[in-house]
Design an enzyme around this catalytic site. Sequence first.
Site, short mmCIF file in Angstrom:
data_model
loop_
_atom_site.label_atom_id
_atom_site.label_comp_id
_atom_site.label_asym_id
_atom_site.label_seq_id
_atom_site.Cartn_x
_atom_site.Cartn_y
_atom_site.Cartn_z
N TYR A 168 0.86 -1.19 0.00
CA TYR A 168 0.00 0.00 0.00
C TYR A 168 0.89 1.23 0.00
O TYR A 168 1.83 1.32 0.79
CB TYR A 168 -0.88 -0.02 1.25
CG TYR A 168 -1.81 1.18 1.40
CD1 TYR A 168 -1.64 2.08 2.44
CD2 TYR A 168 -2.85 1.40 0.51
CE1 TYR A 168 -2.49 3.18 2.60
CE2 TYR A 168 -3.71 2.48 0.67
CZ TYR A 168 -3.52 3.37 1.71
OH TYR A 168 -4.36 4.45 1.86
N LYS A 195 4.71 9.25 8.66
CA LYS A 195 4.58 8.75 10.04
C LYS A 195 5.65 9.32 10.98
O LYS A 195 5.57 10.47 11.37
CB LYS A 195 4.56 7.23 10.01
CG LYS A 195 3.36 6.68 9.17
CD LYS A 195 3.35 5.20 9.10
CE LYS A 195 2.35 4.69 8.09
NZ LYS A 195 0.95 4.78 8.49
N ASP A 228 9.29 2.58 -0.62
CA ASP A 228 8.28 3.28 0.18
C ASP A 228 8.58 2.97 1.66
O ASP A 228 8.23 1.90 2.16
CB ASP A 228 6.88 2.81 -0.21
CG ASP A 228 5.82 3.41 0.69
OD1 ASP A 228 4.62 3.22 0.38
OD2 ASP A 228 6.16 4.05 1.70
P1 KE4 Z 1 -0.71 8.28 4.48
O1 KE4 Z 1 -1.20 8.99 3.26
O2 KE4 Z 1 -1.81 7.48 5.16
O3 KE4 Z 1 0.04 9.21 5.46
O4 KE4 Z 1 0.42 7.23 4.05
C1 KE4 Z 1 0.08 6.28 3.07
C2 KE4 Z 1 1.03 5.09 3.19
C3 KE4 Z 1 2.06 4.97 2.29
N1 KE4 Z 1 2.93 3.93 2.36
C4 KE4 Z 1 2.81 3.00 3.34
C5 KE4 Z 1 3.80 1.87 3.40
C6 KE4 Z 1 1.78 3.09 4.30
O5 KE4 Z 1 1.67 2.14 5.26
C7 KE4 Z 1 0.87 4.16 4.24
C8 KE4 Z 1 -0.27 4.31 5.24
N2 KE4 Z 1 -0.40 3.29 6.20
C9 KE4 Z 1 -1.73 3.07 6.70
C10 KE4 Z 1 -1.66 1.87 7.64
N3 KE4 Z 1 -1.57 0.66 6.94
C11 KE4 Z 1 -2.29 4.28 7.37
C12 KE4 Z 1 -3.56 4.03 8.16
C13 KE4 Z 1 -4.75 4.62 7.47
O6 KE4 Z 1 -4.91 4.41 6.24
O7 KE4 Z 1 -5.54 5.25 8.20
#
Ligand code: KE4
Length: 429
Positions: A144, A267, A239
Site C-alpha cells: 500500500y 509517520k 516506500d
Molecule cells: P498516508 O497517506 O496514510 O500518510 O500514508 C500512506 C502510506 C504509504 N505507504 C505505506 C507503506 C503506508 O503504510 C501508508 C499508510 N499506512 C496506513 C496503515 N496501513 C495508514 C492508516 C490509514 O490508512 O488510516
Amino acid sequence: MLYKRSSALFKKAQKVIPGGVNSPVRAFKSVGGNPIYIEKAKGAYLYDADGNKLLDYVNSWGPMILGHAYHPVIEAVIERAKKGTSFGMPTQIETKIAELVIEMVPNIDKVRFVNSGTEACMSAVRLARGYTKKDKIIKFEGCYHGHSDAFLIQAGSGAVTFGEPNSPGVTQGTAKDTLLASFNDLASVKKIIQENKGEIACVIVEPIPGNMGCISPEEGFLKGLKELCVQHDILLIFDEVMTGFRQAKGGAQERLQIDADLVTFGKIIGGGLPVGAFAGRAEIMDCLAPEGAVYQAGTLSGNPLAMAAGYTLLKELKENPEIYTSLEEKTAYLETGMRKVFENNKILHQINREGSMISVHFTSDRVVDFDTAVKGNNDTFKKFFHGMLNEGIHIPPSAFETWFITEALTYKDLDDTISACEKIIKQLG
Ligand code: KE4
C-alpha cells in the site's frame, strides 16, 4: 470493557462524516463492532471516551515510536506555535530537518516535504516518470502506497480490508499504467519487464511490507529487484513510510543494506503531525519545480509546527541509537511469548516480525506475500482482536496491518500482553 460512549460518538459522527471516520481502517469494518474514541494518550497507553485504559500497539500506525505525548515533541510544538502556525514562506526549521534526514539516511542528497505518505509516494512516482520519460510503474499486490489513483490497484491496507482491491473512481487510463507483481517473486517482475520493454519508469515497493501484516523480504529478493532495475534503466522507489526511521535510524535501506533511487517517508518523520517526504540523489530531485519541470506543490508542505515535531523526534532517535536495540529486544520478547501461547494451545498461526514491526496470522502456511496473507482465518482474527481489546490491549483492527512497537512499552506491559493473549487463545480453543 464498556464502549457505550464510543458507540454513541460513532453514531453521531456517521451523520456528518462518511462512515463516521476520516480514514476507513479506523471504522473496524474488518473486525466488526464500533471504533473506540480516544480522549488522550501518554506513553504506551490510550485513554478512551469510556474511561478505558488501553495498551497501544497501533501507535497512530507508526509515528509514536517513543510513545504518545512524548514530552520533547509536545514542548517543541507548543514553543513553535507561539511564533505562528504557517506562513507560506520558507522557514529555517525546514532546512534543519532536511539536513538531519540527509544525515540519518545513507544515500540521499535532497528531500522534499509534503503532508502525507500518499503525497510522498504519488510525487515520487511523478518524479520518476518525469525523470525517465516513461509512463508505466510496477507495484506489488498487497503493498500500500496511499490512496493516489495509480496505487489503488489491489492495494493492501484499507482496500484489502474491504475486500475490494480495485477502487471505483480509478480510471482504466490510470490502471493500465500500473503493473502488478507478487512480493518475494522476482520471476513475476521479470515477466512484466519483458512484456513492457522500455516502458517502465519505476518499481515502487515497501522494502518490508506492513500492509499485508508484516512481511519479510526473502533472501536476495530486494537485491535481485535492484539488479533488474539497474539492468533495465528503471528507478527503484522504496516506500519507507512505515519503515523509515523505525527499522534503523537509516530505515530499511540501512537495515537491509540496499540503496533505492528514491525513498518516501511519513509517520515518524512528522512526530505525529501530518508530514510526508520523498528524497533521492540530486540529479533526480533537481528535476522538481521550481528547479526542474516536474511540478509538485503544497500550501502546508514544510509546515513549521510539523517540522518542529518531526525534527525533535528524529533528533532523539539519532542521538539515542540504543533505542533500536531495545525495540528489537522488546518485539522479539513479545514474539517469543505469543508464539509459546499459540504452540501450547495448538493454534494454527504464523508470527511475522522485522525489527519493531510484528503481525499475527491464523494460518498454517508461511505468510510471504498477498496470496498467503489472505489465507489467514479472519474469523479467528476478529475474535482475537476483540478478546484482546476487552483485556485492554489495542492491536490494529485488521489482519492486514502490522503492529507497531513503541519504546514506551515496559516488559511488564509485554507480559500483560502475553497473558491476555493466553487468556483469549484458551477461550478460542
Ligand atoms: P498516508 O497517506 O496514510 O500518510 O500514508 C500512506 C502510506 C504509504 N505507504 C505505506 C507503506 C503506508 O503504510 C501508508 C499508510 N499506512 C496506513 C496503515 N496501513 C495508514 C492508516 C490509514 O490508512 O488510516
